[in-house]
Design a protein around this motif. Structure first.
Motif, PDB file in Angstrom:
ATOM      1  N   ILE A   1      -5.902  10.219   1.225  1.00 49.31           N
ATOM      2  CA  ILE A   1      -5.167   8.968   1.399  1.00 49.31           C
ATOM      3  C   ILE A   1      -3.739   9.063   0.872  1.00 49.31           C
TER       4      ILE A   1
ATOM      5  N   VAL B   1      -1.207  12.069   9.885  1.00 52.08           N
ATOM      6  CA  VAL B   1      -1.596  10.887   9.097  1.00 52.08           C
ATOM      7  C   VAL B   1      -3.000  10.443   9.503  1.00 52.08           C
TER       8      VAL B   1
ATOM      9  N   GLY C   1       0.792  -1.223   0.000  1.00 52.22           N
ATOM     10  CA  GLY C   1       0.000   0.000   0.000  1.00 52.22           C
ATOM     11  C   GLY C   1       0.822   1.270   0.000  1.00 52.22           C
ATOM     12  N   ILE C   2       2.138   1.128   0.171  1.00 54.76           N
ATOM     13  CA  ILE C   2       3.018   2.289   0.074  1.00 54.76           C
ATOM     14  C   ILE C   2       2.809   2.983  -1.263  1.00 54.76           C
TER      15      ILE C   2
ATOM     16  N   TYR D   1       0.195   3.912  -2.575  1.00 53.07           N
ATOM     17  CA  TYR D   1      -0.754   5.030  -2.458  1.00 53.07           C
ATOM     18  C   TYR D   1      -0.041   6.363  -2.373  1.00 53.07           C
TER      19      TYR D   1
ATOM     20  N   LEU E   1       4.965   7.189   4.971  1.00 48.88           N
ATOM     21  CA  LEU E   1       6.122   6.537   4.356  1.00 48.88           C
ATOM     22  C   LEU E   1       7.403   7.307   4.668  1.00 48.88           C
TER      23      LEU E   1
ATOM     24  N   GLY F   1      -1.558  11.344   3.140  1.00 45.72           N
ATOM     25  CA  GLY F   1      -1.342  10.712   4.440  1.00 45.72           C
ATOM     26  C   GLY F   1      -0.355   9.559   4.343  1.00 45.72           C
ATOM     27  N   THR F   2      -0.535   8.736   3.307  1.00 47.97           N
ATOM     28  CA  THR F   2       0.392   7.613   3.128  1.00 47.97           C
ATOM     29  C   THR F   2       1.801   8.133   2.878  1.00 47.97           C
TER      30      THR F   2
END
Lengths: 306, 295
Positions: free
Chosen positions: A271, A261, A38-39, A41, A279, A274-275
């Motif tokens: 999203i 986040v 999901g990184i 994103y 990260l 925030g990601t």
């Protein structure tokens, strides 16, 4: 013999062992490793229709925005400075308390003091939120006292200045007993003979502490500080969220990466952004802890994490 | 044999006692404030604010909580259920993993340890994890959303592993010679010898579950599934006022307890921890000193 062949043989020979650890491995695969995908994103302009790979890929745009808006700098600054304050004040307080607890006479007193100091560790952060409400809201104890003294009530909810101290206070307050126990254990492992010899040589208690206790605790102290430095980008979400909540007036001074986040997810629904912030935190956190570990490994190999 | 205290020692003792007394008071005062607040008359708070020593004592807040206790009882039930299931399951999985990784004859011990440990070094962050939980596992509004996240932690496994490492190898070896299987060695030999470690980790898990509000905050929207701490949080932030019988108060022309009610709920939600604290404290102290040796 190939590696694969060896693994299969291991698997069948130690079937029980693998079965026993399998749930744990699956747990970490599902909740830690798979989400790493999901990184991605972070590099998209997320839209809820598209999902993971249906969202538009925008490269480092999110990071650029975070950086150029100054947001990232403010979040990093707050996260790091708060953690430094927690770390330094916390460790010094714990060390001081541990020294007193180890040297003072009066067993019952020390036992009670230690129990009382350890109590906050057991409470939920929500209760800390209740304390803060009771103390600092417009009906809070602090304002009651101010009014009784004939002074103007103070509106805590629009002033950033006091919250820095309130946050640091409650962080130190909650962790004091825990850290004291660890330092106390380290002090207890110092041989009594050293103190005995020092006393015979006429050293008073301050000299004993300076010449015996402190030097012998230095490795523990440095080690604990170093490990904490490795995690300095990780914010204490519970603490900030329960004390500050969603009071936007205070964000300048109290917003950390973790609260940002969280808001991206639950309030702004941003999203991608925030990601990206998450990260950034994870990536530099990783570099930090690896560096700390390398330093420890070079100096005191037996204490290295891995 | 008691030596006469020299001046330096007297200064040291004085400073020490003073400091520890001040710190102890700072640790206790917030509790006093909450308890005092919960027993204050609502009118006094509305007009004067919370006080260190309330003037008019009132039991209205507690009456109000216990007149319509369904919500609190329900939240207690959720918290107790989640804590019991989570701690038991977590303890089982943690002790099995710790056992496997502590066995020196297990070839993949080191790579698997690192596989688990790595999750503490790097993660995808909150949002990918949240999407995994809700979108792919469909755990929104499920009790599992509160049970699973704290279930297994790398730290607990490391702690367990270190604990079991201190059990002499010869025990495992002689059991193996006698033909005992790996699981039997775990269940009949290692587990009984690890009770202090199990108690510590079990209590850590239970405390974590009991105090957890975060997972409910992000995953639970159904107020029938609120755990205790999250209900308290909601009541404190006035987002969900406890469903009390306000009509009765209005009819009787009394101010319904709201501020004092928040304090009373805080007391009711924290009571069990305070009551259990004296009995469990030493296990935590013991566990910390074991864990402090080396990670």
């Amino acid at each position: 013999m190939t590696g694969k062949h060896g693994l299969m043989r291991e698997l069948s020979r130690n079937k029980t062992m693998f079965l026993m650890i399998a749930p744990t491995l699956i747990f970490f695969i599902v909740f830690s490793y798979v989400p790493m995908v999901g990184i991605y994103y972070a590099f998209t302009k997320f839209d809820f229709e598209g999902g993971l790979f249906g969202s538009e890929f925008i490269g480092f745009e999110n990071f650029r925005f975070l950086f150029e808006s100054g947001l990232l700098w403010n979040l990093t600054k707050n996260t790091v400075l708060y953690n430094l304050a927690f770390l330094i004040i916390g460790n010094v307080m714990q060390l001081v308390c541990a020294i007193f607890l180890s040297q003072l006479p009066g067993k019952l007193f020390k036992k009670s003091a230690q129990s009382v100091m350890f109590l906050p560790y057991f409470l939920s952060w929500v209760l800390v939120g209740a304390f803060v409400f009771n103390l600092f809201s417009d009906l809070g104890v602090v304002n009651t006292v101010l009014k009784q003294l004939g002074m103007q009530p103070y509106d805590f909810y629009i002033q950033t200045a006091p919250w820095k101290y309130i946050i640091v206070f409650f962080s130190v307050w909650k962790g004091l007993g825990y850290g004291t126990v660890i330092y106390l254990a380290a002090i207890m492992s110092i041989s009594d003979e050293l103190y005995e010899a020092a006393r015979i040589d006429g050293a008073n208690i301050f000299q004993q502490i300076r010449r015996i206790t402190l030097p012998l605790l230095k490795p523990t102290f440095i080690l604990l500080i170093l490990f904490s430095l490795g995690g300095i980008l990780k914010g204490q979400f519970d603490l900030f969220y329960q004390i500050i909540g969603s009071n936007g007036m205070l964000y300048d001074a109290t917003d950390i990466i973790d609260t940002y986040v969280f808001r991206s997810l639950t309030v702004n629904f941003d999203i991608g952004m925030g990601t990206a912030a998450g990260l950034y935190q994870s990536f530099f956190g990783f570099i930090l802890i690896m560096s700390v570990n390398t330093i420890i490994k070079k100096t005191r190999e037996d204490y290295a994490l891995f | 044999m008691r030596m006469k205290a020299e001046p330096a020692t007297r200064v040291f003792n004085l400073v020490g006692y003073a400091l520890l007394i001040v710190i102890s008071l700072l640790c206790l005062i917030p509790f006093w404030l909450i308890v005092a607040g919960s027993f204050t008359d609502e009118l006094e708070i509305v007009s004067d604010g919370f006080k260190l020593f309330p003037v008019t004592v009132s039991f209205e807040a507690y009456k109000s909580v216990f007149q319509t206790p369904e919500q609190i009882i329900r939240a207690y039930g959720v918290t107790i259920g989640v804590t019991a299931v989570g701690s038991a399951l977590g303890l089982l999985l943690t002790s099995m993993a710790g056992y496997v990784l502590s066995r020196k004859d297990f070839t993949y011990r080191n790579p698997l340890s690192f596989f688990i440990y790595f999750t503490t070094l790097f993660s995808g962050g909150l949002i990918p994890w949240y999407i995994m939980m809700t979108k792919h596992l469909g755990l929104k509004d499920s009790y599992w959303a509160m049970i699973l996240p704290p279930l297994i932690s790398a730290w607990n496994i490391i702690l367990m592993k270190n604990f079991m490492k201190s059990i002499p190898d010869s025990i495992v070896e002689s059991a193996k010679i006698d033909g005992a299987g790996d699981f039997r060695i775990y269940r009949q030999l290692i587990l009984p010898l690890s009770t202090p470690g199990l108690a510590t980790i079990g209590l850590f898990l239970a405390l974590g579950y009991w105090n957890d509000w975060f997972n409910a905050n992000v995953f639970i929207t159904d107020d029938g599934k609120y755990p205790l701490q999250f209900l308290l949080y909601k009541i404190l932030s006035s987002a969900a006022v406890l469903q009390t019988d306000n009509g009765a108060y209005l009819a009787a022309n009394i101010v319904p307890p709201t501020e004092t009610l928040k304090m009373a709920v805080a007391v009711v939600a924290t009571g069990p921890i305070i009551l259990l604290y004296p009995f469990v404290q030493r296990y935590f102290v013991k566990g910390l000193t074991i864990g402090a040796v080396k990670g």
